[in-house]
Every structure is written in C-alpha cells, then in structure tokens.
Design an enzyme around this catalytic site. Sequence first.
Site, short mmCIF file in Angstrom:
data_model
loop_
_atom_site.label_atom_id
_atom_site.label_comp_id
_atom_site.label_asym_id
_atom_site.label_seq_id
_atom_site.Cartn_x
_atom_site.Cartn_y
_atom_site.Cartn_z
CB ILE A 197 -1.03 -0.07 1.20
CG1 ILE A 197 -0.22 -0.02 2.59
CG2 ILE A 197 -1.87 -1.12 1.10
CD1 ILE A 197 -1.23 0.05 3.82
CG ASP A 198 -0.08 4.33 -2.57
OD1 ASP A 198 0.42 3.66 -3.35
OD2 ASP A 198 -1.10 5.00 -2.80
#
Length: 350
Positions: free
Chosen positions: A156-157
Amino acid sequence: MEKKFWEDEELEEQGIFEHFRLTVDPGQAPLRVDKFMSSHLEDTSRHRIQLAIKEGYVLVGEKTAKANLIVRPGDIIRFVMPYRRRGLEILPEDIPLDIVYEDDDFLIVNKTAGMVVHPGHGHFSGTLVNALAYHLGISQGPEAEDERMGILVHRIDKDTSGLLVVAKNDEAQLNLASQFYEHSIDRRYTAIVWGNIKEDEGTVDTNIMRDPNDRLRYKVTDDSEKGKHAVTHYKVLERFGYVTLVECRLETGRTHQIRVHMSSLGHPLFNDERYGGSEIRKGTIYAKYRQFIQNCFDICPRQALHARTLGFIHPTTRKWVQFESSIPEDMTKLLEKWRNYAPGQNENYV
C-alpha cells in the site's frame, strides 16, 4: 486456459509476481521440467519451483506443466514466481510494528501512515521490510544465504495506513499470491473524499495508465491498449455535505487505484496532494471556513485513506479468515471535526 497470469502486468506492477521465459537448448536431452528449471534458475530452489508448478504457474508451450513433464529442444517455458527483491541489502531494524495476527504461515501488519513499504527511491532504511527483517530474524544482501525476504505479498502507498499480509514461508507466499491474482481476497478501504457523492453506492470500471505528463501520477484512460483494467466498488458511509466518508472495495489492485478512481468522479481524497485533494474543492468562500479546512489538513496531513479490512482463505487450514483495523487517530479526529461542523449549517452545499 483459465489462468492468464503470464499476460497480466498487474502482478508484476504490484510486486506479486515477476515473469520469466526460458527456451530449451537445441542440444538438451529430454529432462523433467522441474529439473531443467532448477538448473537454469540459480537463485531459486527446486522446492520453490515445484510449488510454482503445483499452483499452475508454469507453462510449456500453451500447456500447464506438471512436475514430471518432459521438456525437449525448442520448448518454450513461461512462468511467474512470487517476487523476491534481490541485489539490495536489507538491514534488520528494530522498528515497532503493530502486528494484528501472526501464526506459522503469515502475519498481518497494521502499517502506520508515512511508513514506506519497500526500500528504494531514497528510502533505504526505516521501511516496513527493514522492520520485518528484524522481527522475523532474517535479512537479505548479495551474500545472504537466507532467501526468504520478498515475503510481502502486496503493498500500500506510503501515506496510506492499514492492513498488509506478510507470508512467512514459500507455500504461504505462493498460495496468497494466487488469491491476489484471482481477486478473491476481500480488501476494503475507508476514505474521506471531497464533495457530496450523489449515489449511495456505485462502481468505477475504467482503464488506468501512468500520466505521461507526471510519472508520479496515474489517470483514467479510454485507451484499453495503454491502460489497465481497474474496478472499484464504493459505498457511502456518512455524509458531511462538503466531504463524504466512503468504503471502497477493490476488485483489482492497480497502483493508486482508489485515489485515481475517486478523483475521476470529481471526489478526490481529502488532502491527497497528488490528485488535487489538498485544495479546497467544496465549501464556502469565508475565511472562517478556509481556516477550518486548514485545521483539518493539519490534523490529517496525508490522503485520508485507510486499508481497514483484509480477508482471504488461510493457506494451510483453507478456512476463511478476516481482519479489521480501526480507523487511525488522524482520520478519527478529522471525522470528529466534520461531525461537529456539519450540523446546523444553513448555507447550501456547493
């Protein structure tokens, strides 16, 4: 063939699989495919190759290979293997982790916003992988004998918080990677977006491509050749007039998918600088309101996105397991401010 993983760049893009292709030499004597692959993949054990064959990730020509399939001169072998980041030393670092669950096969980490997942691009320490190396007692470098690093099954970012699954052995990694490919994993995010979304729920079904004018951004495109198919299902959870709390369920897992899709609807994530959410998109012109929004940005200084739910079939027990993560403090405080602000507003929402 039901599986077409060798054609799907999403797997490589998301760090799930990397693609390989081997051509059997003209002088090669008939040999089992697993033995041939072992002799041509120096960094991969035969056990790992056999697991890939078992999962159906190896093709000889257009046929899914079995371990005892005999390859002959001229045969083309195409296959994918769960990604293992090599050539970069991973130094274990004693960084606190919020581990939601752990057993012999995998662990679930609740990642804080601001933590980079993989080393690289100016982040060679302080990453989730460095913390996992310490927690699991493993490391990777050019001379490392332990090749278990590369255990992250997805990512995930940096500025997105929430749940990640980490495989602890080859069997679990291959099995979980397969579930990600099949889109059978339940991934639900909580987001705060600009604007009052008209529908209570809906689906964004588009193609996404990298923005040629900004390599750090992605955008929706009608060009199916350049873009990659992406599907996000969203549902309104709470309305505040100028912003909306939504749940987004991923059917596919493209880079920045939720951020791009909500922006394409005219509802970028609150304080998402890259996609226009760090500006006032809805509301009044009054200074008091502008100060209120600035206070909100200060409370949640990143895109308001949290990976809240993660569900999948356990790689060993074969039973469905599901994990939840509470909305983090910065987003919780942001919601409290909007709940206190929204009631009693006489002006029309714009």
